[in-house]
Design a protein around this motif. Structure first.
Motif, PDB file in Angstrom:
ATOM      1  N   LEU A 177       0.859  -1.194   0.000  1.00  0.00           N
ATOM      2  CA  LEU A 177       0.000   0.000   0.000  1.00  0.00           C
ATOM      3  C   LEU A 177       0.888   1.235   0.000  1.00  0.00           C
ATOM      4  O   LEU A 177       1.700   1.419   0.894  1.00  0.00           O
ATOM      5  N   LYS A 178       0.720   2.066  -1.024  1.00  0.00           N
ATOM      6  CA  LYS A 178       1.681   3.145  -1.223  1.00  0.00           C
ATOM      7  C   LYS A 178       1.312   4.439  -0.514  1.00  0.00           C
ATOM      8  O   LYS A 178       2.085   5.383  -0.521  1.00  0.00           O
ATOM      9  N   GLU A 179       0.103   4.507   0.068  1.00  0.00           N
ATOM     10  CA  GLU A 179      -0.323   5.822   0.528  1.00  0.00           C
ATOM     11  C   GLU A 179       0.577   6.435   1.606  1.00  0.00           C
ATOM     12  O   GLU A 179       1.166   5.735   2.417  1.00  0.00           O
ATOM     13  N   ARG A 180       0.649   7.774   1.570  1.00  0.00           N
ATOM     14  CA  ARG A 180       1.500   8.521   2.502  1.00  0.00           C
ATOM     15  C   ARG A 180       0.759   8.782   3.797  1.00  0.00           C
ATOM     16  O   ARG A 180       1.344   8.887   4.856  1.00  0.00           O
ATOM     17  N   ASN A 181      -0.559   8.985   3.666  1.00  0.00           N
ATOM     18  CA  ASN A 181      -1.385   9.272   4.829  1.00  0.00           C
ATOM     19  C   ASN A 181      -1.735   7.930   5.466  1.00  0.00           C
ATOM     20  O   ASN A 181      -2.581   7.203   4.980  1.00  0.00           O
ATOM     21  N   ARG A 182      -1.010   7.571   6.518  1.00  0.00           N
ATOM     22  CA  ARG A 182      -1.137   6.193   6.999  1.00  0.00           C
ATOM     23  C   ARG A 182      -1.915   6.103   8.300  1.00  0.00           C
ATOM     24  O   ARG A 182      -1.371   6.260   9.384  1.00  0.00           O
ATOM     25  N   GLY A 294      -5.519  18.969   0.022  1.00  0.00           N
ATOM     26  CA  GLY A 294      -4.286  18.964   0.803  1.00  0.00           C
ATOM     27  C   GLY A 294      -3.688  17.570   0.862  1.00  0.00           C
ATOM     28  O   GLY A 294      -2.485  17.376   0.663  1.00  0.00           O
ATOM     29  N   ARG A 295      -4.537  16.597   1.138  1.00  0.00           N
ATOM     30  CA  ARG A 295      -4.042  15.223   1.247  1.00  0.00           C
ATOM     31  C   ARG A 295      -3.607  14.692  -0.120  1.00  0.00           C
ATOM     32  O   ARG A 295      -2.613  13.971  -0.218  1.00  0.00           O
ATOM     33  N   LEU A 296      -4.354  15.073  -1.159  1.00  0.00           N
ATOM     34  CA  LEU A 296      -3.973  14.662  -2.521  1.00  0.00           C
ATOM     35  C   LEU A 296      -2.586  15.173  -2.859  1.00  0.00           C
ATOM     36  O   LEU A 296      -1.765  14.442  -3.416  1.00  0.00           O
ATOM     37  N   SER A 297      -2.321  16.451  -2.489  1.00  0.00           N
ATOM     38  CA  SER A 297      -1.035  17.016  -2.864  1.00  0.00           C
ATOM     39  C   SER A 297       0.082  16.266  -2.139  1.00  0.00           C
ATOM     40  O   SER A 297       1.156  16.050  -2.691  1.00  0.00           O
ATOM     41  N   GLN A 298      -0.201  15.838  -0.904  1.00  0.00           N
ATOM     42  CA  GLN A 298       0.799  15.028  -0.182  1.00  0.00           C
ATOM     43  C   GLN A 298       1.063  13.712  -0.896  1.00  0.00           C
ATOM     44  O   GLN A 298       2.198  13.276  -1.034  1.00  0.00           O
ATOM     45  N   GLU A 299      -0.024  13.089  -1.345  1.00  0.00           N
ATOM     46  CA  GLU A 299       0.127  11.795  -2.022  1.00  0.00           C
ATOM     47  C   GLU A 299       0.890  11.966  -3.333  1.00  0.00           C
ATOM     48  O   GLU A 299       1.722  11.159  -3.686  1.00  0.00           O
TER      49      GLU A 299
END
Ligand code: UDP
Ligand code: MG
Length: 350
Positions: A177-182, A294-299
């Motif tokens: 799972l690649k997501e940054r927001n964990r 905001g979260r998209l830009s982090q990803e």
């Protein structure tokens, strides 16, 4: 059936925990490692600024089952656990708090269920939460309720924290799972497979203070909801539709009223109320958009979730020397060469 030489690693994130590490290791040795020999301890130092690292290094000298992953700064508990999931190689892992709020002896029961019944995730259920304040209990109940209503198919059981045993198979899935927001609580539930809960009473912290305040917890809850539900994004079309319908009715009624009784130019109150109300609704909806954007830009940036600056103890032998970079993070195994390599790579980029 499980491999008879299985290893179970306790993964323990620590952030300024000089008051608790020694008691933790002592308790694990007395209540857990004395019973079965399959235990490893992996501390993840989340950029502590006190002498936590020195204390762990001292313990490592006498205890060959202790490994230490040092993150290069404070990344947060979720990132620290991601680092451990990424790097630890044992057959099962158990995320556990260092403050003994998760009783180490319960791990024996976790292991028994995992080994003998073949269950893939065995989690601790906090049955008695009298050590938490009322506000914390009520807000956490509320959170689980709202989360499970909104999250669609991924459900998290209430009163369950990170304390659980996770089989290798699930860890390998989590690693993809690649997501940054964990938001780990829900990520653990995402792969599915068999699971079982074991009840326990959550005691108070043995020493030191909690690192969480209500503002942090609120943001943590938002992370969970926005990562696992797009309901807040979609609900605005319904709210908009509903308000639109109400305005249509109101408009029709006003037209008829004016046609029959004429227009005495009243209605300042109605007007200001409608303007303020709609203004607020629009701001909230823009705010929600902001949370997602905001979260998209982090990803999209895709920055590593953690950077480990060194690995010591038995774990270090199992990990390739030098820099290794995975889907979610960067680790380098502490030896002279690897440090040099990273500096030269950085220089090329600069
Ligand atoms: N922790 C961490 N990084 C942080 C904050 C906390 O690694 O930025 C660790 C902390 O050292 C402890 C665990 O996470 O082992 C749980 O923290 P705490 O006991 O403060 O949380 P609570 O039990 O109150 O939820
Ligand atoms: Mg705690």
């Amino acid at each position: 059936m499980r491999n008879p030489d299985y290893k179970v690693a306790l993964i323990v994130p620590v952030y300024n925990e000089h008051e608790t590490v020694e008691t933790f290791v002592k308790t694990v040795n007395e209540k857990l490692a004395a019973e079965i020999e399959h235990i490893e301890i992996v501390f993840i130092d989340d950029g502590s600024s006190d002498n936590t690292v020195e204390l762990i290094e001292k313990l490592q000298k006498n205890d060959k089952k202790i490994s230490l992953i040092r993150l290069s700064r404070n990344f947060g508990k979720e990132a620290a656990m991601s680092a451990a999931l990424d790097l630890v190689q044992s057959d099962a892992i158990v995320p556990i708090d260092v403050d003994l709020q998760d009783p180490p002896e319960l791990v024996l029961e976790f292991i028994r269920i995992w080994r003998d019944e073949g269950i893939d995730t065995v989690y601790g259920v906090r049955e008695d939460r009298s050590s938490d304040t009322n506000t914390k209990r009520v807000s956490s109940e509320g959170f689980y309720y709202v989360f499970n209503k909104m999250s669609g198919k991924v459900k998290i059981p209430s009163n369950v924290g990170d304390f659980r045993l996770i089989d290798r198979k699930i860890i390998d899935i989590l690693k993809t799972l690649k997501e940054r927001n964990r938001f780990m609580k829900a990520l653990y539930a995402w792969p599915g497979f068999s699971s079982k809960g074991v009840g326990y009473t959550r005691p108070e912290r043995v020493a030191g203070e909690t690192k969480w305040n209500y503002w942090k917890l609120w943001n943590f809850a938002l992370d969970g909801i926005f990562a696992f539900s797009s309901l807040p994004l979609k609900v605005w079309s319904y709210i908009g539709g509903f308000i639109g319908l109400l305005s249509l009715i109101y408009m029709t009624w006003n037209i008829f009223k004016t046609m029959i009784f004429g227009n005495p130019t009243a209605g300042y109150t109605t007007l200001i109320c409608v303007i303020l109300f709609l203004g607020a609704v629009q701001l909230i909806s823009i705010g929600i958009l902001g949370e997602y954007v905001g979260r998209l830009s982090q990803e999209v940036k895709g920055r590593p979730v953690y950077v480990a600056q060194s690995i010591t103890g038995p774990l270090a032998k199992k990990i390739p020397q030098g820099i290794s970079s995975t889907e979610v993070g960067i680790a380098y195994n502490s030896n002279e060469n690897s440090v040099k390599k990273l500096t030269s790579k950085e220089e090329v980029k600069a």
